[in-house]
Motif scaffolding. Structure first.
Motif, PDB file in Angstrom:
ATOM      1  N   MET A  69      -5.466 -26.551  -8.467  1.00  0.00           N
ATOM      2  CA  MET A  69      -6.385 -25.413  -8.309  1.00  0.00           C
ATOM      3  C   MET A  69      -5.731 -24.363  -7.427  1.00  0.00           C
ATOM      4  SD  MET A  69     -10.285 -25.432  -6.850  1.00  0.00           S
ATOM      5  CE  MET A  69     -11.257 -23.953  -6.839  1.00  0.00           C
ATOM      6  N   GLN A  70      -5.626 -23.152  -7.920  1.00  0.00           N
ATOM      7  CA  GLN A  70      -4.933 -22.122  -7.161  1.00  0.00           C
ATOM      8  C   GLN A  70      -5.834 -21.568  -6.073  1.00  0.00           C
ATOM      9  OE1 GLN A  70      -3.552 -18.821  -9.437  1.00  0.00           O
ATOM     10  NE2 GLN A  70      -1.655 -18.666  -8.277  1.00  0.00           N
ATOM     11  N   SER A  71      -5.271 -21.389  -4.912  1.00  0.00           N
ATOM     12  CA  SER A  71      -6.065 -20.972  -3.759  1.00  0.00           C
ATOM     13  C   SER A  71      -6.180 -19.463  -3.676  1.00  0.00           C
ATOM     14  CB  SER A  71      -5.404 -21.501  -2.489  1.00  0.00           C
ATOM     15  OG  SER A  71      -5.906 -20.864  -1.368  1.00  0.00           O
ATOM     16  N   LYS A  72      -7.238 -19.001  -3.012  1.00  0.00           N
ATOM     17  CA  LYS A  72      -7.386 -17.567  -2.745  1.00  0.00           C
ATOM     18  C   LYS A  72      -6.278 -17.068  -1.831  1.00  0.00           C
ATOM     19  CE  LYS A  72     -12.422 -17.565  -3.296  1.00  0.00           C
ATOM     20  NZ  LYS A  72     -13.707 -17.288  -2.643  1.00  0.00           N
ATOM     21  N   TYR A  73      -5.737 -17.963  -0.985  1.00  0.00           N
ATOM     22  CA  TYR A  73      -4.620 -17.582  -0.130  1.00  0.00           C
ATOM     23  C   TYR A  73      -3.444 -17.105  -0.984  1.00  0.00           C
ATOM     24  CZ  TYR A  73      -6.521 -19.950   4.016  1.00  0.00           C
ATOM     25  OH  TYR A  73      -7.274 -20.345   5.071  1.00  0.00           O
ATOM     26  N   VAL A  74      -3.121 -17.897  -2.010  1.00  0.00           N
ATOM     27  CA  VAL A  74      -1.940 -17.632  -2.806  1.00  0.00           C
ATOM     28  C   VAL A  74      -2.129 -16.409  -3.685  1.00  0.00           C
ATOM     29  CG1 VAL A  74      -0.330 -18.664  -4.455  1.00  0.00           C
ATOM     30  CG2 VAL A  74      -1.458 -20.102  -2.784  1.00  0.00           C
ATOM     31  N   ASN A  75      -3.372 -16.059  -3.976  1.00  0.00           N
ATOM     32  CA  ASN A  75      -3.648 -14.915  -4.827  1.00  0.00           C
ATOM     33  C   ASN A  75      -3.569 -13.585  -4.089  1.00  0.00           C
ATOM     34  OD1 ASN A  75      -4.061 -16.450  -7.109  1.00  0.00           O
ATOM     35  ND2 ASN A  75      -6.229 -16.771  -6.665  1.00  0.00           N
ATOM     36  N   LEU A  76      -3.217 -13.622  -2.814  1.00  0.00           N
ATOM     37  CA  LEU A  76      -3.116 -12.388  -2.044  1.00  0.00           C
ATOM     38  C   LEU A  76      -2.031 -11.494  -2.627  1.00  0.00           C
ATOM     39  CD1 LEU A  76      -3.282 -13.912   1.526  1.00  0.00           C
ATOM     40  CD2 LEU A  76      -5.008 -12.456   0.492  1.00  0.00           C
ATOM     41  N   GLN A  77      -2.199 -10.192  -2.536  1.00  0.00           N
ATOM     42  CA  GLN A  77      -1.188  -9.258  -2.996  1.00  0.00           C
ATOM     43  C   GLN A  77       0.083  -9.445  -2.181  1.00  0.00           C
ATOM     44  OE1 GLN A  77      -1.073  -6.894  -5.355  1.00  0.00           O
ATOM     45  NE2 GLN A  77      -3.097  -7.357  -6.175  1.00  0.00           N
ATOM     46  N   ARG A  78       1.212  -9.555  -2.905  1.00  0.00           N
ATOM     47  CA  ARG A  78       2.470  -9.746  -2.214  1.00  0.00           C
ATOM     48  C   ARG A  78       3.373  -8.533  -2.351  1.00  0.00           C
ATOM     49  NH1 ARG A  78       5.232 -14.810  -4.373  1.00  0.00           N
ATOM     50  NH2 ARG A  78       6.842 -13.995  -2.992  1.00  0.00           N
ATOM     51  N   ALA A  79       2.926  -7.538  -3.058  1.00  0.00           N
ATOM     52  CA  ALA A  79       3.739  -6.342  -3.201  1.00  0.00           C
ATOM     53  C   ALA A  79       3.866  -5.632  -1.866  1.00  0.00           C
ATOM     54  CB  ALA A  79       3.102  -5.412  -4.230  1.00  0.00           C
ATOM     55  N   SER A 103      -4.695 -24.398   2.110  1.00  0.00           N
ATOM     56  CA  SER A 103      -5.161 -23.690   0.916  1.00  0.00           C
ATOM     57  C   SER A 103      -5.125 -24.553  -0.335  1.00  0.00           C
ATOM     58  CB  SER A 103      -4.307 -22.440   0.689  1.00  0.00           C
ATOM     59  OG  SER A 103      -2.938 -22.798   0.527  1.00  0.00           O
ATOM     60  N   ASP A 104      -4.432 -25.702  -0.276  1.00  0.00           N
ATOM     61  CA  ASP A 104      -4.389 -26.583  -1.445  1.00  0.00           C
ATOM     62  C   ASP A 104      -5.697 -27.357  -1.625  1.00  0.00           C
ATOM     63  OD1 ASP A 104      -3.756 -27.819   0.971  1.00  0.00           O
ATOM     64  OD2 ASP A 104      -2.668 -29.454  -0.003  1.00  0.00           O
ATOM     65  N   ILE A 105      -6.589 -27.287  -0.623  1.00  0.00           N
ATOM     66  CA  ILE A 105      -7.909 -27.935  -0.741  1.00  0.00           C
ATOM     67  C   ILE A 105      -9.003 -26.932  -0.341  1.00  0.00           C
ATOM     68  CG2 ILE A 105      -7.284 -30.367  -0.535  1.00  0.00           C
ATOM     69  CD1 ILE A 105      -7.582 -30.150   2.481  1.00  0.00           C
ATOM     70  N   ARG A 114      -6.506 -19.109  15.495  1.00  0.00           N
ATOM     71  CA  ARG A 114      -5.953 -18.444  14.313  1.00  0.00           C
ATOM     72  C   ARG A 114      -6.257 -19.247  13.050  1.00  0.00           C
ATOM     73  NH1 ARG A 114      -3.498 -13.664  12.329  1.00  0.00           N
ATOM     74  NH2 ARG A 114      -3.611 -14.257  10.141  1.00  0.00           N
ATOM     75  N   MET A 115      -6.118 -20.573  13.119  1.00  0.00           N
ATOM     76  CA  MET A 115      -6.397 -21.415  11.970  1.00  0.00           C
ATOM     77  C   MET A 115      -7.878 -21.351  11.601  1.00  0.00           C
ATOM     78  SD  MET A 115      -5.527 -25.431  11.344  1.00  0.00           S
ATOM     79  CE  MET A 115      -6.694 -26.033  12.545  1.00  0.00           C
ATOM     80  N   LEU A 116      -8.750 -21.337  12.602  1.00  0.00           N
ATOM     81  CA  LEU A 116     -10.186 -21.238  12.336  1.00  0.00           C
ATOM     82  C   LEU A 116     -10.523 -19.911  11.656  1.00  0.00           C
ATOM     83  CD1 LEU A 116     -11.605 -22.704  15.678  1.00  0.00           C
ATOM     84  CD2 LEU A 116     -11.747 -23.753  13.409  1.00  0.00           C
ATOM     85  N   MET A 117      -9.866 -18.831  12.102  1.00  0.00           N
ATOM     86  CA  MET A 117     -10.111 -17.528  11.481  1.00  0.00           C
ATOM     87  C   MET A 117      -9.655 -17.534  10.021  1.00  0.00           C
ATOM     88  SD  MET A 117      -8.725 -13.761  12.603  1.00  0.00           S
ATOM     89  CE  MET A 117      -7.074 -14.050  11.945  1.00  0.00           C
ATOM     90  N   ASP A 118      -8.504 -18.160   9.745  1.00  0.00           N
ATOM     91  CA  ASP A 118      -8.003 -18.228   8.371  1.00  0.00           C
ATOM     92  C   ASP A 118      -8.923 -19.056   7.485  1.00  0.00           C
ATOM     93  OD1 ASP A 118      -5.875 -16.673   9.127  1.00  0.00           O
ATOM     94  OD2 ASP A 118      -4.462 -18.345   9.334  1.00  0.00           O
ATOM     95  N   LEU A 119      -9.447 -20.166   8.032  1.00  0.00           N
ATOM     96  CA  LEU A 119     -10.380 -20.990   7.262  1.00  0.00           C
ATOM     97  C   LEU A 119     -11.682 -20.241   6.996  1.00  0.00           C
ATOM     98  CD1 LEU A 119      -9.888 -24.464   8.999  1.00  0.00           C
ATOM     99  CD2 LEU A 119      -9.404 -23.949   6.595  1.00  0.00           C
ATOM    100  N   PHE A 120     -12.112 -19.437   7.950  1.00  0.00           N
ATOM    101  CA  PHE A 120     -13.376 -18.705   7.822  1.00  0.00           C
ATOM    102  C   PHE A 120     -13.257 -17.559   6.813  1.00  0.00           C
ATOM    103  CE2 PHE A 120     -16.456 -15.448   9.139  1.00  0.00           C
ATOM    104  CZ  PHE A 120     -17.622 -16.201   9.157  1.00  0.00           C
ATOM    105  N   THR A 121     -12.139 -16.828   6.874  1.00  0.00           N
ATOM    106  CA  THR A 121     -11.967 -15.643   6.027  1.00  0.00           C
ATOM    107  C   THR A 121     -11.263 -15.938   4.712  1.00  0.00           C
ATOM    108  OG1 THR A 121      -9.857 -15.081   7.070  1.00  0.00           O
ATOM    109  CG2 THR A 121     -11.856 -14.167   8.065  1.00  0.00           C
ATOM    110  N   LEU A 122     -10.661 -17.147   4.596  1.00  0.00           N
ATOM    111  CA  LEU A 122      -9.843 -17.497   3.437  1.00  0.00           C
ATOM    112  C   LEU A 122      -8.689 -16.519   3.250  1.00  0.00           C
ATOM    113  CD1 LEU A 122     -12.360 -18.728   0.698  1.00  0.00           C
ATOM    114  CD2 LEU A 122     -10.763 -20.066   2.047  1.00  0.00           C
ATOM    115  N   LYS A 123      -8.194 -16.005   4.355  1.00  0.00           N
ATOM    116  CA  LYS A 123      -7.017 -15.142   4.331  1.00  0.00           C
ATOM    117  C   LYS A 123      -6.016 -15.670   5.363  1.00  0.00           C
ATOM    118  CE  LYS A 123      -9.485 -10.941   2.997  1.00  0.00           C
ATOM    119  NZ  LYS A 123      -9.854  -9.552   3.385  1.00  0.00           N
ATOM    120  N   GLY A 124      -4.767 -15.752   4.959  1.00  0.00           N
ATOM    121  CA  GLY A 124      -3.747 -16.267   5.872  1.00  0.00           C
ATOM    122  C   GLY A 124      -2.738 -15.233   6.297  1.00  0.00           C
ATOM    123  N   ASN A 125      -3.031 -13.946   6.047  1.00  0.00           N
ATOM    124  CA  ASN A 125      -2.076 -12.904   6.404  1.00  0.00           C
ATOM    125  C   ASN A 125      -1.843 -12.843   7.904  1.00  0.00           C
ATOM    126  OD1 ASN A 125      -3.712 -12.213   3.953  1.00  0.00           O
ATOM    127  ND2 ASN A 125      -2.091 -10.690   3.723  1.00  0.00           N
TER     128      ASN A 125
END
Length: 326
Positions: free
Chosen positions: A1-11, A33-35, A95-106
């Motif tokens: 299952m592809q994560s929302k993390y990986v779908n972030l714009q990389r351009a 993000s794998d789970i 930082r990890m809690l913020m990433d889990l909450f927002t589903l963003k790892g930037n």
């Protein structure tokens, strides 16, 4: 299952320097993000752990300051370790809690560099502080008559300050060296914080010399304090076994056992992570081990030092009695 993390714009996440080397503008921390279906569950677990670490270590600091019977060098070092653990876990967990909450790892290049530098400095400080604590137990057990003179207030302060500052130039240099490397196309870090092993996996070209330098510095920061700890405890155990009284031997062992447990919890997982060869197949193992020595060990420390120590449990009872009487 592809994560929302990986779908972030990389351009436009890389800029090209004059030498045609890729320099990332920002990284993406993949974390867990794998789970993604468990992100709220993980957020709750890690939030509870973070609050437990702050409360537990904060209580240790408080009682060692207010309880007269704990105004000794050993508890001075324990309180400093508790303060260090709060700083150590605060570099990564919020930082990890913020990433889990927002589903963003930037994470920006500068924020990543700052996080890794602080993490390395605090990790190095813990190595040296654990060595200082073993020296304190060595003097207390092997040279008890000289203990008040050798471990004076001034010496204790100097040892703690030395533990905090001795590794700073090395760790700043380590951070600069790693983040000065050319990186390949991917800016995705398969970790929940910026650390040396996952960043080295993104580097391009022949980085053997860089890996060798990292290995040497890790050996200096990790192995030397660990060897000092082993030397101290070999003398301590030899002295304890010569004590004529079984009660005396039991008491001496009990004062050292808590520290030894913390040492092996911290060094065991950290050594495996940093001293083994670099390989992509170890990425998930590294992540799990990092959870252990960056999050679980700071949570266990207050429990280890309080549940196995009658002086600390007694001081905690007095503190709660005073609070209830207010």
């Amino acid at each position: 299952m592809q994560s929302k993390y990986v779908n972030l714009q990389r351009a436009n996440k890389f800029k090209i320097t004059d030498t045609n080397l890729s320099v990332p503008i920002e990284f993406v921390l993949l974390g867990f993000s794998d789970i993604p279906q468990l992100h709220w569950f993980l957020f709750g677990i890690f939030f509870f752990i973070y609050m437990s670490i702050l409360l537990g270590n904060g209580l240790i600091i408080l009682i060692t300051r207010v309880e007269p019977t704990l105004q000794t060098p050993m508890y001075f070092f324990i309180s400093n370790l508790s303060f260090l653990e709060i700083c150590y876990v605060s570099v990564t967990l919020p930082r990890m809690l913020m990433d889990l909450f927002t589903l963003k790892g930037n994470i920006s290049f500068l924020a990543c560099a700052t996080q890794m530098c602080l993490f390395l400095i605090l990790g190095g400080t813990e190595c040296f502080l654990l060595a200082v604590m073993s020296y304190d137990r060595y003097v207390a057990i092997c040279n008890p008559l000289h203990y008040p003179i050798v471990m004076s207030s001034k010496v204790c302060t100097q040892l703690v300050v030395g533990s905090w500052v001795i590794g700073v130039p090395i760790q700043v240099g380590q951070t600069y060296q790693i983040l000065s490397l050319p990186f390949c196309e991917s800016n995705q870090i398969n970790h929940f914080f910026c650390d040396m092993p996952p960043l080295l996996r993104l580097a391009c070209g022949n980085i053997f010399v860089n890996e060798l330098v990292v290995f040497i510095f890790v050996v200096l920061i990790v192995t030397i304090p660990f060897m000092l700890i082993l030397a101290s405890y070999s003398r301590i155990i030899s002295t304890i076994l010569k004590l004529p009284s079984k009660t005396g031997r039991t008491k001496a062992f009990s004062t050292c056992s808590s520290h030894l447990i913390v040492v092996f919890l911290f060094y065991g997982s950290a050594s495996i992570t940093y001293l083994k060869p670099k390989s992509n197949k170890y990425e998930e193992t590294d992540k799990l081990l990092s959870v252990f020595y960056t999050i679980l060990t700071p949570m266990f420390n207050p429990l280890i030092y309080s549940l196995r120590n009658k002086d600390v449990t007694g001081a905690l009872k007095k503190l709660f009695t005073r609070l209830l009487a207010l």
